[in-house]
Design a protein around this motif. Structure first.
Motif, PDB file in Angstrom:
ATOM      1  N   THR A 123      49.882  37.954  44.469  1.00 11.82           N
ATOM      2  CA  THR A 123      48.056  38.469  44.873  1.00 11.82           C
ATOM      3  C   THR A 123      47.531  38.854  45.860  1.00 11.82           C
ATOM      4  N   HIS A 124      48.139  38.444  47.428  1.00 10.27           N
ATOM      5  CA  HIS A 124      47.939  38.919  47.942  1.00 10.27           C
ATOM      6  C   HIS A 124      48.005  40.374  48.585  1.00 10.27           C
ATOM      7  N   ILE A 125      49.684  40.531  47.821  1.00  9.57           N
ATOM      8  CA  ILE A 125      49.862  41.925  47.686  1.00  9.57           C
ATOM      9  C   ILE A 125      49.522  42.635  46.600  1.00  9.57           C
ATOM     10  N   VAL A 126      48.899  42.518  45.399  1.00 12.84           N
ATOM     11  CA  VAL A 126      48.249  43.265  44.637  1.00 12.84           C
ATOM     12  C   VAL A 126      47.171  43.052  44.856  1.00 12.84           C
ATOM     13  N   LEU A 127      46.615  42.557  45.546  1.00 12.61           N
ATOM     14  CA  LEU A 127      44.742  42.740  45.511  1.00 12.61           C
ATOM     15  C   LEU A 127      44.396  43.983  46.822  1.00 12.61           C
ATOM     16  N   SER A 128      45.487  43.542  47.704  1.00 15.40           N
ATOM     17  CA  SER A 128      44.907  44.530  49.418  1.00 15.40           C
ATOM     18  C   SER A 128      45.702  46.075  48.248  1.00 15.40           C
ATOM     19  N   VAL A 129      45.910  46.246  48.131  1.00 10.78           N
ATOM     20  CA  VAL A 129      46.084  47.585  47.176  1.00 10.78           C
ATOM     21  C   VAL A 129      44.118  47.936  46.167  1.00 10.78           C
ATOM     22  N   ILE A 130      44.070  46.852  45.352  1.00 10.69           N
ATOM     23  CA  ILE A 130      43.120  46.756  44.420  1.00 10.69           C
ATOM     24  C   ILE A 130      41.888  47.164  45.604  1.00 10.69           C
ATOM     25  N   ILE A 131      41.894  46.374  46.696  1.00 10.21           N
ATOM     26  CA  ILE A 131      40.305  46.396  47.236  1.00 10.21           C
ATOM     27  C   ILE A 131      39.897  48.159  47.664  1.00 10.21           C
ATOM     28  N   ILE A 132      41.320  49.143  48.112  1.00 15.64           N
ATOM     29  CA  ILE A 132      41.101  50.597  49.099  1.00 15.64           C
ATOM     30  C   ILE A 132      39.734  50.588  48.338  1.00 15.64           C
ATOM     31  N   PRO A 133      40.057  50.945  47.241  1.00 16.69           N
ATOM     32  CA  PRO A 133      38.730  51.728  46.538  1.00 16.69           C
ATOM     33  C   PRO A 133      38.016  51.361  46.575  1.00 16.69           C
ATOM     34  N   ILE A 134      37.843  50.032  46.493  1.00 19.40           N
ATOM     35  CA  ILE A 134      36.708  49.085  45.699  1.00 19.40           C
ATOM     36  C   ILE A 134      35.491  48.590  47.454  1.00 19.40           C
ATOM     37  N   VAL A 135      36.546  48.640  47.930  1.00 21.98           N
ATOM     38  CA  VAL A 135      36.101  48.650  50.533  1.00 21.98           C
ATOM     39  C   VAL A 135      35.463  49.941  50.272  1.00 21.98           C
ATOM     40  N   LEU A 136      36.403  51.092  49.949  1.00 20.46           N
ATOM     41  CA  LEU A 136      35.750  51.885  50.480  1.00 20.46           C
ATOM     42  C   LEU A 136      34.034  52.634  49.839  1.00 20.46           C
ATOM     43  N   VAL A 137      34.609  52.625  48.783  1.00 18.89           N
ATOM     44  CA  VAL A 137      33.139  52.467  47.626  1.00 18.89           C
ATOM     45  C   VAL A 137      31.822  51.857  48.826  1.00 18.89           C
ATOM     46  N   THR A 138      32.720  50.717  48.329  1.00 19.35           N
ATOM     47  CA  THR A 138      30.877  49.696  48.769  1.00 19.35           C
ATOM     48  C   THR A 138      30.832  50.383  50.083  1.00 19.35           C
ATOM     49  N   TYR A 139      31.817  50.822  51.098  1.00 18.64           N
ATOM     50  CA  TYR A 139      31.218  51.154  52.999  1.00 18.64           C
ATOM     51  C   TYR A 139      30.235  51.887  52.378  1.00 18.64           C
ATOM     52  N   VAL A 140      30.461  53.318  51.788  1.00 20.51           N
ATOM     53  CA  VAL A 140      30.426  54.702  51.713  1.00 20.51           C
ATOM     54  C   VAL A 140      28.774  54.398  51.103  1.00 20.51           C
TER      55      VAL A 140
END
Length: 181
Positions: A123-140
């Protein structure tokens, strides 16, 4: 900050590129061992506790950032979030460097603890990939001043990123007895 649609389009382009490139590059580099290319380098076996600590710091930064924004301190929130992004980048660089110089460590636990470990790891590995665009969109959205849209996605980004940061520490703690230092 005044909203700029051209700037947002540039950010969105880079979000897409990074969301695809980061997992691909990490997957490729994870399989690359410098010794296989005749590069004689000592394993960077000192890195796992450092990058696990950075994951812990990231978790604390995320919690502190949420507290800051709930208390109306937007500047502190922004600074803490930028620092969390930097910590995540440092983690990633160290993680890849370690795996390029050292053999992977096998988890030695048995029984139910092995199932727990692998569940957390996967779950750590899968979510670490999934959060990349989510974090970047949130940040932007935050840096563009689109605060309502920022808050909407941050509701999902925050717990996912926090989970990845915390489980990074848990995975390290569970596997650390099996490292060959």
């Amino acid at each position: 900050m005044e909203y700029n649609q051209t700037l947002e389009k540039k950010y969105n382009f880079w979000i897409k590129v990074l969301s695809i490139a980061i997992p691909l590059v990490v997957a490729i580099l994870f399989g690359v061992k410098l010794k296989d290319f005749g590069i004689d380098v000592e394993p960077l076996s000192f890195l796992p506790p450092i990058y696990a600590t950075i994951n812990g710091i990231t978790a604390l930064l995320l919690i502190s950032a949420v507290i800051a924004v709930k208390n109306g301190n937007r500047k502190l929130h922004e600074m803490l979030m930028k620092t969390a992004v930097v910590c995540s980048c440092l983690f990633l660089a160290m993680y890849v460097a370690y795996h390029m110089t050292a053999d992977s460590t096998k988890f030695g636990g048995e029984g139910i603890i092995a199932y727990v470990y692998y569940f957390i790891l996967i779950t750590h590995i899968v979510l670490s990939v999934i959060i990349i665009p989510i974090v970047l969109v949130t940040y932007v959205r935050g840096i563009l001043g689109k605060y309502e849209l920022h808050k909407k996605i941050a509701r999902y980004a925050y717990p996912l990123w926090l989970y990845v940061a915390v489980t990074g520490v848990v995975v390290y703690c569970m596997i650390s007895p099996y490292y060959n230092y």
